[in-house]
Motif scaffolding. Structure first.
Motif, PDB file in Angstrom:
ATOM      1  N   ASP A   7     -10.139   2.494  10.601  1.00 38.31           N
ATOM      2  CA  ASP A   7     -10.330   1.189   9.983  1.00 38.31           C
ATOM      3  C   ASP A   7      -8.982   0.744   9.403  1.00 38.31           C
ATOM      4  N   THR A   8      -8.265  -0.074  10.154  1.00 43.62           N
ATOM      5  CA  THR A   8      -6.901  -0.448   9.762  1.00 43.62           C
ATOM      6  C   THR A   8      -6.870  -1.334   8.519  1.00 43.62           C
ATOM      7  N   ASN A  16       1.349   5.372   5.347  1.00 44.77           N
ATOM      8  CA  ASN A  16       2.249   5.426   6.495  1.00 44.77           C
ATOM      9  C   ASN A  16       1.400   5.623   7.754  1.00 44.77           C
ATOM     10  N   LEU A  17       0.822   4.533   8.222  1.00 43.29           N
ATOM     11  CA  LEU A  17      -0.092   4.575   9.361  1.00 43.29           C
ATOM     12  C   LEU A  17       0.596   4.062  10.617  1.00 43.29           C
ATOM     13  N   VAL A  18       0.503   4.846  11.681  1.00 41.02           N
ATOM     14  CA  VAL A  18       0.979   4.422  12.997  1.00 41.02           C
ATOM     15  C   VAL A  18      -0.239   4.217  13.886  1.00 41.02           C
ATOM     16  N   ARG A  19      -0.368   3.038  14.430  1.00 39.96           N
ATOM     17  CA  ARG A  19      -1.479   2.775  15.354  1.00 39.96           C
ATOM     18  C   ARG A  19      -1.091   3.268  16.744  1.00 39.96           C
ATOM     19  N   HIS A  43     -12.757   8.702   8.550  1.00 36.80           N
ATOM     20  CA  HIS A  43     -13.087   9.750   7.583  1.00 36.80           C
ATOM     21  C   HIS A  43     -12.065  10.878   7.633  1.00 36.80           C
ATOM     22  N   VAL A  44     -11.711  11.316   8.842  1.00 37.03           N
ATOM     23  CA  VAL A  44     -10.735  12.400   8.993  1.00 37.03           C
ATOM     24  C   VAL A  44      -9.367  11.970   8.463  1.00 37.03           C
ATOM     25  N   ALA A  45      -8.947  10.762   8.816  1.00 34.14           N
ATOM     26  CA  ALA A  45      -7.649  10.274   8.348  1.00 34.14           C
ATOM     27  C   ALA A  45      -7.601  10.180   6.826  1.00 34.14           C
ATOM     28  N   GLY A  46      -8.717   9.839   6.211  1.00 36.02           N
ATOM     29  CA  GLY A  46      -8.771   9.787   4.752  1.00 36.02           C
ATOM     30  C   GLY A  46      -8.634  11.158   4.121  1.00 36.02           C
ATOM     31  N   ILE A  47      -9.258  12.158   4.729  1.00 34.45           N
ATOM     32  CA  ILE A  47      -9.117  13.524   4.228  1.00 34.45           C
ATOM     33  C   ILE A  47      -7.647  13.940   4.274  1.00 34.45           C
ATOM     34  N   VAL A  48      -6.981  13.552   5.328  1.00 39.58           N
ATOM     35  CA  VAL A  48      -5.573  13.911   5.483  1.00 39.58           C
ATOM     36  C   VAL A  48      -4.690  13.159   4.493  1.00 39.58           C
ATOM     37  N   ALA A  49      -4.830  11.836   4.438  1.00 40.34           N
ATOM     38  CA  ALA A  49      -3.772  11.064   3.767  1.00 40.34           C
ATOM     39  C   ALA A  49      -4.241   9.785   3.088  1.00 40.34           C
ATOM     40  N   ALA A  50      -5.475   9.749   2.570  1.00 40.52           N
ATOM     41  CA  ALA A  50      -5.860   8.585   1.771  1.00 40.52           C
ATOM     42  C   ALA A  50      -4.885   8.440   0.603  1.00 40.52           C
ATOM     43  N   ASN A  51      -4.664   7.212   0.178  1.00 43.40           N
ATOM     44  CA  ASN A  51      -3.677   6.931  -0.860  1.00 43.40           C
ATOM     45  C   ASN A  51      -4.018   7.612  -2.181  1.00 43.40           C
ATOM     46  N   MET A  52      -2.987   7.913  -2.951  1.00 42.51           N
ATOM     47  CA  MET A  52      -3.121   8.556  -4.254  1.00 42.51           C
ATOM     48  C   MET A  52      -2.660   7.583  -5.342  1.00 42.51           C
ATOM     49  N   ASN A  53      -3.310   7.655  -6.481  1.00 36.76           N
ATOM     50  CA  ASN A  53      -2.932   6.854  -7.654  1.00 36.76           C
ATOM     51  C   ASN A  53      -2.988   5.351  -7.390  1.00 36.76           C
ATOM     52  N   MET A  68      -0.794   9.127  12.681  1.00 38.19           N
ATOM     53  CA  MET A  68      -0.977   8.335  13.895  1.00 38.19           C
ATOM     54  C   MET A  68      -2.434   8.453  14.330  1.00 38.19           C
ATOM     55  N   ALA A  69      -3.109   7.323  14.462  1.00 34.96           N
ATOM     56  CA  ALA A  69      -4.490   7.308  14.937  1.00 34.96           C
ATOM     57  C   ALA A  69      -4.497   6.994  16.428  1.00 34.96           C
TER      58      ALA A  69
END
Length: 203
Positions: A7-8, A16-19, A43-53, A68-69
């Motif tokens: 979900d872009t 830092n998302l690469v499509r 969901h997987v991408a969020g586990i890896v690198a959802a934003n902090m703070n 990279m998705a």
């Protein structure tokens, strides 16, 4: 993250998302991922690198890394090994250092094996799910088999990951076997979901 897309527009998408390529919309790989109709990849991408703070939702394990998705699974979360292999090679050729495959099947496939060996030869780590078929005798996606050997997790040069429950024990669905390298929490994990929401998933 080779999965169902991402979900872009999610407020907690990796900063830092690469499509990458969307091989479901365009089998040639010339169209970039623009969404995630199923939700698993988000969901997987969020586990890896959802934003902090950022005052929203959750924080990923490694916020700030580049994600990279690449989409190889359809709106039901299904796909084929040839498309998965194309996604892996695409990611390797564009600089991926770690490939995440939260997918599994019961058949050893030469396309996937060739792609994994290609990644290994380029110094890329491949991580794959050990599978959710420990009690799979009634499930056609498990080939009606309890605890079958899961691929690509069981292939050489793959870090195979099983799931633990909230008590750090074996999650009832998670496959086991000599090919499993490690286990990590897998039950009711909160992460980003499609339509800019958050949800729990297990697996």
């Amino acid at each position: 993250v080779i999965d169902t897309g991402i979900d872009t527009g999610h407020p907690d998408r990796p900063q830092n998302l690469v499509r990458g390529a969307d091989y479901i919309v365009d089998p040639t790989g010339n169209t970039l991922v623009s969404g995630d109709p199923q939700g698993h990849g988000t969901h997987v991408a969020g586990i890896v690198a959802a934003n902090m703070n950022n005052g929203a939702g959750v924080a990923g394990i490694a916020p700030g890394v580049t994600v990279m998705a690449v989409r190889v699974l359809d709106s039901t979360g299904s796909g084929d090994t040839f498309t998965t292999a194309k996604g892996m090679i695409y990611a390797v050729d564009r600089g991926a250092k770690v490939i995440n495959l939260s997918l599994s099947g019961t058949t050893r496939d030469p396309w996937e094996e060739t792609a994994i060996n290609y990644a290994y030869g380029k110094g890329v780590m491949v991580v794959a799910a050990a599978g959710n078929c420990y009690q799979g005798a009634a499930d056609p996606s498990c080939d009606y088999t309890n605890n079958p050997v899961s691929y690509p997790a069981a292939l050489d040069h793959v870090v195979a990951v099983a799931a633990t429950d909230m008590n750090d024990g074996h999650a009832y669905y998670s496959e086991t076997g000599s090919y499993v390298d490690l286990a990590a929490p897998g039950n009711t994990i909160l992460s980003s979901c499609i339509a800019s929401t958050y949800c729990y998933k297990t697996g």
